[in-house]
Write a protein that holds these residues in place. Structure first.
Motif, PDB file in Angstrom:
ATOM      1  N   LEU B 187       0.841  -1.199   0.000  1.00  0.00           N
ATOM      2  CA  LEU B 187       0.000   0.000   0.000  1.00  0.00           C
ATOM      3  C   LEU B 187       0.876   1.248   0.000  1.00  0.00           C
ATOM      4  CD1 LEU B 187      -2.716  -1.097   2.608  1.00  0.00           C
ATOM      5  CD2 LEU B 187      -2.990  -0.972   0.113  1.00  0.00           C
ATOM      6  N   ASP B 188       1.863   1.236   0.867  1.00  0.00           N
ATOM      7  CA  ASP B 188       2.737   2.414   0.955  1.00  0.00           C
ATOM      8  C   ASP B 188       3.512   2.643  -0.337  1.00  0.00           C
ATOM      9  OD1 ASP B 188       1.882   3.018   3.474  1.00  0.00           O
ATOM     10  OD2 ASP B 188       3.579   2.083   4.516  1.00  0.00           O
ATOM     11  N   ALA B 189       3.975   1.564  -0.945  1.00  0.00           N
ATOM     12  CA  ALA B 189       4.711   1.699  -2.207  1.00  0.00           C
ATOM     13  C   ALA B 189       3.808   2.281  -3.293  1.00  0.00           C
ATOM     14  CB  ALA B 189       5.252   0.333  -2.647  1.00  0.00           C
ATOM     15  N   THR B 190       2.562   1.857  -3.299  1.00  0.00           N
ATOM     16  CA  THR B 190       1.626   2.351  -4.309  1.00  0.00           C
ATOM     17  C   THR B 190       1.316   3.828  -4.077  1.00  0.00           C
ATOM     18  OG1 THR B 190       0.690   0.126  -4.430  1.00  0.00           O
ATOM     19  CG2 THR B 190      -0.607   1.911  -5.398  1.00  0.00           C
ATOM     20  N   ILE B 191       1.122   4.167  -2.814  1.00  0.00           N
ATOM     21  CA  ILE B 191       0.881   5.573  -2.467  1.00  0.00           C
ATOM     22  C   ILE B 191       2.063   6.440  -2.908  1.00  0.00           C
ATOM     23  CG2 ILE B 191       0.763   7.133  -0.476  1.00  0.00           C
ATOM     24  CD1 ILE B 191      -0.990   4.921   0.880  1.00  0.00           C
ATOM     25  N   ALA B 192       3.256   5.932  -2.634  1.00  0.00           N
ATOM     26  CA  ALA B 192       4.457   6.686  -3.023  1.00  0.00           C
ATOM     27  C   ALA B 192       4.543   6.831  -4.541  1.00  0.00           C
ATOM     28  CB  ALA B 192       5.708   5.979  -2.481  1.00  0.00           C
ATOM     29  N   ASP B 193       4.282   5.731  -5.216  1.00  0.00           N
ATOM     30  CA  ASP B 193       4.314   5.766  -6.680  1.00  0.00           C
ATOM     31  C   ASP B 193       3.335   6.789  -7.239  1.00  0.00           C
ATOM     32  OD1 ASP B 193       4.852   4.181  -9.435  1.00  0.00           O
ATOM     33  OD2 ASP B 193       2.712   4.692  -9.238  1.00  0.00           O
ATOM     34  N   HIS B 194       2.107   6.781  -6.676  1.00  0.00           N
ATOM     35  CA  HIS B 194       1.064   7.657  -7.203  1.00  0.00           C
ATOM     36  C   HIS B 194       1.254   9.113  -6.750  1.00  0.00           C
ATOM     37  CE1 HIS B 194      -0.693   4.042  -8.500  1.00  0.00           C
ATOM     38  NE2 HIS B 194      -1.751   3.942  -7.744  1.00  0.00           N
ATOM     39  N   GLY B 195       2.039   9.310  -5.688  1.00  0.00           N
ATOM     40  CA  GLY B 195       2.190  10.659  -5.154  1.00  0.00           C
ATOM     41  C   GLY B 195       0.898  11.221  -4.611  1.00  0.00           C
ATOM     42  N   VAL B 196       0.143  10.363  -3.953  1.00  0.00           N
ATOM     43  CA  VAL B 196      -1.151  10.767  -3.426  1.00  0.00           C
ATOM     44  C   VAL B 196      -1.140  10.575  -1.922  1.00  0.00           C
ATOM     45  CG1 VAL B 196      -2.263   8.493  -3.552  1.00  0.00           C
ATOM     46  CG2 VAL B 196      -3.630  10.563  -3.928  1.00  0.00           C
ATOM     47  N   GLU B 197      -1.942  11.329  -1.211  1.00  0.00           N
ATOM     48  CA  GLU B 197      -2.064  11.108   0.230  1.00  0.00           C
ATOM     49  C   GLU B 197      -3.440  10.575   0.569  1.00  0.00           C
ATOM     50  OE1 GLU B 197      -1.038  14.411   2.703  1.00  0.00           O
ATOM     51  OE2 GLU B 197       0.869  14.728   1.631  1.00  0.00           O
ATOM     52  N   ILE B 198      -3.513   9.786   1.627  1.00  0.00           N
ATOM     53  CA  ILE B 198      -4.794   9.276   2.102  1.00  0.00           C
ATOM     54  C   ILE B 198      -5.238  10.149   3.266  1.00  0.00           C
ATOM     55  CG2 ILE B 198      -6.037   7.253   2.967  1.00  0.00           C
ATOM     56  CD1 ILE B 198      -4.724   6.831   0.249  1.00  0.00           C
ATOM     57  N   GLY B 199      -6.479  10.589   3.231  1.00  0.00           N
ATOM     58  CA  GLY B 199      -6.953  11.461   4.297  1.00  0.00           C
ATOM     59  C   GLY B 199      -8.212  10.951   4.957  1.00  0.00           C
ATOM     60  N   THR B 200      -8.523  11.511   6.068  1.00  0.00           N
ATOM     61  CA  THR B 200      -9.733  11.164   6.805  1.00  0.00           C
ATOM     62  C   THR B 200     -10.959  11.267   5.895  1.00  0.00           C
ATOM     63  OG1 THR B 200      -8.805  11.942   8.888  1.00  0.00           O
ATOM     64  CG2 THR B 200     -11.220  11.838   8.751  1.00  0.00           C
ATOM     65  N   GLY B 201     -11.772  10.213   5.913  1.00  0.00           N
ATOM     66  CA  GLY B 201     -13.016  10.239   5.151  1.00  0.00           C
ATOM     67  C   GLY B 201     -12.897   9.819   3.705  1.00  0.00           C
ATOM     68  N   ASP B 202     -11.709   9.513   3.263  1.00  0.00           N
ATOM     69  CA  ASP B 202     -11.562   9.048   1.884  1.00  0.00           C
ATOM     70  C   ASP B 202     -12.250   7.705   1.668  1.00  0.00           C
ATOM     71  OD1 ASP B 202     -10.011  11.204   1.176  1.00  0.00           O
ATOM     72  OD2 ASP B 202      -8.094  10.124   1.242  1.00  0.00           O
ATOM     73  N   ILE B 203     -12.664   7.486   0.427  1.00  0.00           N
ATOM     74  CA  ILE B 203     -13.089   6.155   0.003  1.00  0.00           C
ATOM     75  C   ILE B 203     -11.979   5.604  -0.878  1.00  0.00           C
ATOM     76  CG2 ILE B 203     -14.794   4.827  -1.295  1.00  0.00           C
ATOM     77  CD1 ILE B 203     -16.882   6.948  -0.488  1.00  0.00           C
ATOM     78  N   LEU B 204     -11.403   4.511  -0.399  1.00  0.00           N
ATOM     79  CA  LEU B 204     -10.207   3.969  -1.026  1.00  0.00           C
ATOM     80  C   LEU B 204     -10.587   2.863  -1.999  1.00  0.00           C
ATOM     81  CD1 LEU B 204      -7.305   4.795  -0.386  1.00  0.00           C
ATOM     82  CD2 LEU B 204      -7.139   2.790   1.105  1.00  0.00           C
ATOM     83  N   LEU B 205     -10.049   2.935  -3.208  1.00  0.00           N
ATOM     84  CA  LEU B 205     -10.309   1.900  -4.200  1.00  0.00           C
ATOM     85  C   LEU B 205      -9.000   1.182  -4.507  1.00  0.00           C
ATOM     86  CD1 LEU B 205     -12.560   3.945  -6.682  1.00  0.00           C
ATOM     87  CD2 LEU B 205     -13.138   2.943  -4.463  1.00  0.00           C
ATOM     88  N   VAL B 206      -8.963  -0.097  -4.221  1.00  0.00           N
ATOM     89  CA  VAL B 206      -7.737  -0.871  -4.410  1.00  0.00           C
ATOM     90  C   VAL B 206      -7.913  -1.804  -5.603  1.00  0.00           C
ATOM     91  CG1 VAL B 206      -6.173  -2.556  -3.389  1.00  0.00           C
ATOM     92  CG2 VAL B 206      -7.169  -0.738  -1.966  1.00  0.00           C
ATOM     93  N   ARG B 207      -7.127  -1.580  -6.620  1.00  0.00           N
ATOM     94  CA  ARG B 207      -7.183  -2.418  -7.811  1.00  0.00           C
ATOM     95  C   ARG B 207      -6.093  -3.480  -7.770  1.00  0.00           C
ATOM     96  NH1 ARG B 207      -4.645  -2.978 -12.390  1.00  0.00           N
ATOM     97  NH2 ARG B 207      -5.759  -3.854 -14.153  1.00  0.00           N
ATOM     98  N   THR B 208      -6.527  -4.731  -7.898  1.00  0.00           N
ATOM     99  CA  THR B 208      -5.559  -5.844  -7.918  1.00  0.00           C
ATOM    100  C   THR B 208      -5.271  -6.317  -9.334  1.00  0.00           C
ATOM    101  OG1 THR B 208      -7.202  -7.623  -7.894  1.00  0.00           O
ATOM    102  CG2 THR B 208      -6.590  -6.678  -5.748  1.00  0.00           C
ATOM    103  N   GLY B 209      -6.191  -6.031 -10.247  1.00  0.00           N
ATOM    104  CA  GLY B 209      -6.052  -6.550 -11.610  1.00  0.00           C
ATOM    105  C   GLY B 209      -6.729  -7.907 -11.813  1.00  0.00           C
TER     106      GLY B 209
END
Lengths: 323, 323, 323, 323
Positions: B187-209
């Motif tokens: 998760l952290d590697a993907t966040i770093a790759d995307h350059g995005v931050e996760i914040g309170t109240g977000d709806i997270l979409l995780v794609r596995t393929g």
């Protein structure tokens, strides 16, 4: 150009004349399945996004419940929701899962137009013809809508929404009586009252107040009986407005009884197969309307994404307005 | 504080320990039915609105079709969609409507979790307890979920959405293999790759393929079989992230086979009844993911309004992301 | 007069020729809805009553279960049976009934031909024509069979039953292999073996043994796949026998693959719309057959009363044989 | 020994006393699932066969139709019958079958007790106990009746039938008024009038005439409203009669309103879980009754084979009487 007087004895003639003025067949190509949703584009959605200010969100769906308004007309029943597994079973320890896990699961059987819904373009035909001139029998068979099934437009209902609270502006205590025909004059008066403009690609929400009455007094004949609604005479207004879709808080969008001696939903017959206009019905606009009355803002960002049942001619929807 | 190593022989112990660290019981009062949706407020939704820039809209729902992945496990079938009236009937002139009107109408029978869906808070129990500590048997009976039915949160799934395309960042050709456990590191590697931050109240979409694979190769055991998914070890990360909900492109959200010798969906058992976290499953993230890969923007405005079937423990949804 | 050799390349020609020889159109008047059930009269039923000797009763229905053979072909699923109220709920004391009463109630959703069933006369058409020469589109619309719905014959399936255990006489270990075409020779050999005569108005039960195989080995492709069954060449024998109905222990009555290069159920096409012959499928004949093998008596009293779903083109049935 | 006077304020006491006198728990062993069907044996069925004289056959089932009496009480709807394929489609030539074959297929969704039916032994509980003393929650879970599902007795409803036309003997114009409690005196008077005897293993059919009224005047509150029916005071008579089953032409077998101040179906509570007595409801006895009145013969051969839906607590049935 517009209708001034209806010959109540001749719905077929009135329909044919309206179709001659308002048809959109071929407007977006021979293969089109989107109808008036073609009026929405990226720029429109981007503009709609700017209407999100306070972040207040409004759900516009009724519950899908056995206590709904359906009474069996044309085999339309209320949803039957049953459980495959329950908490009582889980608590009784009979589910067979490991490490203390318990589960509940459920099933629904329902007509796709039993509650808050979009009519798909395959829902209504005019003399055997479906949207864009296709043969009804080639479009909708026992296997469903082979061409304009609701899945083909599932992600397109995103736009600027505008509420026209005709009940509040033209009615008594916010409600129009059953049988009240909303004319262009009523629409224009409401627009003037609200100080809002209607633009290309808008999704228009027309509140009559009938649903508020049903909530208070019981469903009675809400499903199929007398109701306020759009007059057949609004057909040119609807066409020229270039709206993408329109929804009401009533069962059937147009005024009932219909405005001809012998008729059944004549405005549908022009709007759906000939104009390609998407109609929403049984939308619960009351909370949104109260908010609009409070702050005077009758426009908002709206998504109304139908469940993409493959080949469906109508679909449940939980529309969300955000202001 | 977080899990470093799992004792594969003791799911019950691991679950209990995770619950001790991550439970949200009482956090939003004794009467709460919203769980982690409490993390979303007006300000959050208003901020999410600012993510609508180009006006591009993405539907994230699979079709609801007889050709879906269900194979009957726990009586979960694919939807059965049948017609009450058809265009062939209309064309044959046998419907009895006046002035050339014809109609088509339809019905569906389906498990509420047969395709793209939200798990409701009444879907899973932990040792006979539902969300917020209520007795499972008091919450979900044969008449449905009496307390946390999906209708109670029907208008709350509006927020900032963030896509974590773990398949693209950590997989091969955009896909994780079945059985791949997504850990905090992934998760952290993907966040770093995307350059995005996760914040309170977000709806997270995780794609596995995995869904892309199923579209290419056929459903096979997509419904219930081996799958990539969240590792049980992400439980604290999920808790501390203060996200409002999380959805995946897989049948069951967490990695399958599960990471204990004998287990069934242990992360559900912590997340739903103890954290009050909403889980989305079978979301089609592929088009959105392709767009995010193109423009490098992995955040967007998201509505994912469930159909409010009264008392449902899960619900069909057609989520719409707008960038 | 009878078929000696089939031209495997010309099913349409073979069907037309068989129809020319075997059609019963008009035989029982223009308004007829009973077809070959006309061969049964009071005298026949009275004679059948004399076959009740020991008082042994045999149920010939499979269970209607989620574990049945259907795999979704043409949207035929297995029955989905769900509970409206349960004993776990009753035990939990949450049902609200007085004086300690508890209740359970249930619902089913199922194709009418998912398990043991009668084909109605509206089930199959020949070049757009239904039984007795009526237009298919006038008989069976989206509202069901308007003319020959199963309710019109609901009380007529009472007669002498005769079991022809072709599997036991012509097969190995009581079973015919898949693809085995039962010809007139096999029928005659079985009749000779059993020492039984076929008479006007009989309901004939033909056991192939395929169901016994499915019970032992699993359903596999029982629903729609290869199977033993009646050869197309039996069509004249069926016609001249003056039987009222015929049922088998297979999914589709006739041999599969069918005996033409490109074909689908050609014997149905002659038997149902042209002869008005009622076909039963998926009957469980094994216990009855074992008893008949024991006592050498292959005739019995038979009732096979379909559930009279209004307008149905097929219907579940639990046939009862009494010896 | 029998009830002479009811204390209308104490249904629970009356039920307990009746149970003390009439319970059959353990009578047929601890594993029993057949209840009073144990009273039928081969000899009984053989004797019943001798009642087939003229060969006249009577179907005793109502149609299963959208126009039935159900109004949604406890989610009991009328059957929804829809088509998977139709004759209009076949005629339109769009089905894709070879050699001119066309087909129609259909589906039904219905409560198992929506029309003519048998109550299974898992349908009613007494203080959390099911038939033979089993715990309700062990017998009927969300997965259905695990012990006494209707499939366990599917072939046992074959016996001598006796019609008691109480409506004709004790009513006006063949009908008892709603609320009329049929007592032992009425049963005895009817038996005397008919000159028939009740014997061990009989299936008793009690005609009140209410259904004839509903056919004439409309369903109104037939499903669940006021009705003639068996008095609670017949409980000992039912027990001592050693009948195998009893059916009426009403929705609920016993008199409604029930004979206690606050009560719901108290006779069910004794009959089903304690006596193991099978109850049939909504049987159409009118044609049979007219015939019995004509020829004075009130006994006949009866089969009433339920559709064996696995785990069902009730089941549709098309009973056939043959005289």
């Amino acid at each position: 150009m517009t209708i001034t007087e209806l010959d109540h004895t001749d719905p077929e003639g009135a329909i044919a004349a309206a179709v001659a003025r308002c048809s959109n067949w071929g407007r977006w190509g021979d293969d089109d399945v989107r109808g008036t949703l073609n009026f929405i584009d990226d720029a429109k959605r981007a503009q709609a996004g700017t209407l999100i200010r306070r972040g207040a969100s409004f759900g516009l769906s009724l519950e899908f419940s056995m206590d709904g308004p359906q009474k069996g007309w044309r085999r339309r029943t209320n949803p039957v929701h049953t459980m495959l597994d329950t908490g009582t079973d889980a608590e009784a320890g009979i589910q067979g899962f490991p490490h203390g896990l318990g589960g509940a699961d459920d099933v629904v059987a329902m007509p796709l137009q039993c509650s808050t819904q979009w009519d798909g373009l395959g829902h209504i035909f005019d003399h055997g013809r479906a949207w864009n001139g296709r043969r009804a029998g080639e479009v909708v068979t026992s296997e469903g809508d082979q061409v304009t099934g609701i899945e083909t437009v599932a992600d397109l209902f995103v736009s600027r929404g505008v509420l026209l609270d005709v009940g509040r502006v033209c009615g008594v205590d916010g409600e129009l009586p059953d049988g009240f025909a909303i004319t262009v004059e009523h629409l224009d008066a409401t627009i003037a009252d609200h100080g809002v403009e209607i633009g290309t690609g808008d999704i228009l929400l027309v509140r009559t107040g009938q649903l508020a009455r049903a909530k208070r007094d019981g469903w009675n004949d809400y499903a199929g009986g007398a109701a306020p609604g759009l007059s057949f005479t609004t057909v040119d207004w609807l066409h020229l407005s270039r709206i993408a879709a329109i929804a009401t808080d009533t069962w059937g969008f147009e005024v009932r009884p219909n405005e001809f001696d012998i008729a059944f939903q004549p405005l549908h017959q022009v709007a759906i197969p000939n104009m390609g206009l998407f109609l929403g019905e049984m939308w619960d606009l009351d909370d949104l309307a109260a908010d609009c009355a409070r702050d005077g803002v009758h426009e908002f960002f709206l998504t109304a994404a139908p469940i993409p049942v493959t080949g469906a001619v109508g679909s449940p929807v939980n529309p969300i307005a955000v202001k």
